[in-house]
Design an enzyme around this catalytic site. Structure first.
Site, mmCIF file in Angstrom:
data_model
loop_
_atom_site.group_PDB
_atom_site.id
_atom_site.type_symbol
_atom_site.label_atom_id
_atom_site.label_comp_id
_atom_site.label_asym_id
_atom_site.label_seq_id
_atom_site.Cartn_x
_atom_site.Cartn_y
_atom_site.Cartn_z
ATOM 1 N N LEU A 1 42.005 45.907 42.585
ATOM 2 C CA LEU A 1 41.355 47.215 42.423
ATOM 3 C C LEU A 1 40.211 47.304 43.431
ATOM 4 O O LEU A 1 39.042 47.116 43.092
ATOM 5 C CB LEU A 1 40.863 47.387 40.988
ATOM 6 N N HIS A 2 40.563 47.617 44.680
ATOM 7 C CA HIS A 2 39.624 47.517 45.793
ATOM 8 C C HIS A 2 38.391 48.415 45.655
ATOM 9 O O HIS A 2 37.246 47.955 45.688
ATOM 10 C CB HIS A 2 40.333 47.902 47.101
ATOM 11 N N ASP A 3 38.622 49.722 45.575
ATOM 12 C CA ASP A 3 37.577 50.698 45.864
ATOM 13 C C ASP A 3 36.399 50.740 44.900
ATOM 14 O O ASP A 3 35.252 50.920 45.337
ATOM 15 C CB ASP A 3 38.193 52.094 45.995
#
Length: 381
Positions: A274-276
């Site tokens: 879940l990068h952002d």
């Protein structure tokens, strides 16, 4: 009483993981979104703007203004969107995303709106967070260089360091391990506009205020089935007579789609990173645990504990086509600076359980807001 929340301008290209970045910024009690600007990336600019307005409707935050940003890189043509990861719409995987209640503002250019909002805040208080291509962020500081000294910081999701910077598994394609997620060497957001990234990192005063969340960090934070259940049912788990909200089902459907594509494309089967939202969470460091802090670790595990800062450079040579054929276009390199020297902050890790807990608390707040507005329908267990 003075508002002590941290002002944030969020630049994004929704995007499955951008959805959670927006939710975290909108519902964390220590943050206040000044506005959102959209950029090309996970889909075309038209689609990312549509997605952003729909997300705000889904979380009952249509009062947050959205402005339309760049449709392509500063000096390059439009890059093909990653439809194999995010689908044609940029947010494939659910039928529960509502139509927007309020459209994006198309009368004021995004960077002008951002500049006005940031300048209206006290010096050293507001953050710019960019979770898509860095085009809008670079254009903002190019047109308004005085903002470099005015803002508190810049938090970016992008790039990849490699070389064992963290224990994260970065994935492989056709059995070949890689550093980047769009080419073997380049992460998508940086490759989408390498010149913009190079401008941001090349500005010494801005670099000293910049936090970078590369794949090496975001791939530590995998949305496992356990995490998906947390978002679906809340911290108390499934209970008889307690329905799952439409919002929670929508979020998990998005995560399930994201998990499927990450497994198929990169061979990462535990769950998608879940990068952002990590770029949003990174600005919460130092505010105190009682205010919802997420601790990020700025030193080598097992080392001296001394704070690390980096010089970051971007390879701007080559076209998109050459990058896909094996060129190192868009590759980021990070050089550890001598102790005490200022540069880009690249964390080595974070308190992952606290991150999931705080993100779920924001989902709960969005649920409550939807219920109070009469939009909080539930689905049967």
């Amino acid at each position: 009483m003075a508002d002590t929340r941290i002002p944030v301008w969020l630049d994004c290209d929704p995007g499955h993981d951008d959805t959670f970045a927006i939710l975290l910024a909108a519902y964390h009690p220590s943050l206040r979104i000044l506005g959102i600007s959209t950029v090309f990336g996970n889909a075309s600019l038209e689609k990312t703007t549509q997605n952003a307005t729909s997300i705000l409707t889904a979380i009952n935050k249509s009062s947050i203004p959205i402005y339309v940003g760049a449709s392509h890189a500063l000096f390059r043509p439009t890059m093909h969107a990653p439809t194999d990861i995010h689908g044609e719409s940029g947010l494939d995987g659910t039928e529960l995303l509502p139509p927007p209640q309020v459209p994006a503002n198309t009368t004021i250019p995004a960077i002008d709106a951002a500049a006005a909002a940031l300048k209206a805040e006290s010096p050293g208080t507001a953050w710019v967070v960019a979770t898509g291509a860095f085009t809008n962020a670079a254009a903002l500081f190019l047109k308004y260089p005085e903002l470099v000294g005015h803002v508190a910081g810049l938090s970016l999701m992008g790039g990849a360091v490699g070389g064992g910077f963290t224990p994260a598994v970065l994935g492989s394609v056709d059995g070949v391990p890689r550093i980047g997620n769009w080419t073997p060497f380049a992460e998508f957001n940086v490759l989408a506009d390498p010149e913009a990234a190079a401008m941001l990192f090349g500005n010494a005063a801005l670099a000293a205020k910049t936090t970078l969340i590369p794949l090496d960090v975001s791939h530590l934070v995998l949305t496992t089935r356990e995490v998906q259940d947390l978002f679906l049912y809340g911290r108390d788990g499934p209970r008889e007579g307690r329905g799952k909200s439409t919002l929670r089902v929508m979020l998990v459907e998005l995560l399930m789609y994201f998990a499927k594509t990450y497994s198929e494309v990169f061979g990462i089967t535990e769950g998608p990173p879940l990068h952002d939202p990590l770029a949003v969470a990174a600005i919460l460091t130092g505010i105190g645990a009682d205010r919802g802090e997420v601790a990020f670790y700025d030193s080598m595990p097992g080392g001296t504990g001394e704070r690390e800062r980096f010089e970051v450079k971007v390879n701007t040579e080559g076209t998109y086509e050459e990058a896909r054929a094996g060129a190192r276009t868009g590759q980021t390199t990070a050089r550890l600076l001598p102790p005490g020297e200022e540069g880009v902050r690249i964390p080595r890790g974070l308190d992952i359980p606290a991150f999931w807990r705080i993100l779920e608390e924001c989902v709960s707040r969005a649920d409550e807001a939807n219920a109070a507005a009469g939009a909080g329908a539930t689905l049967e267990n």
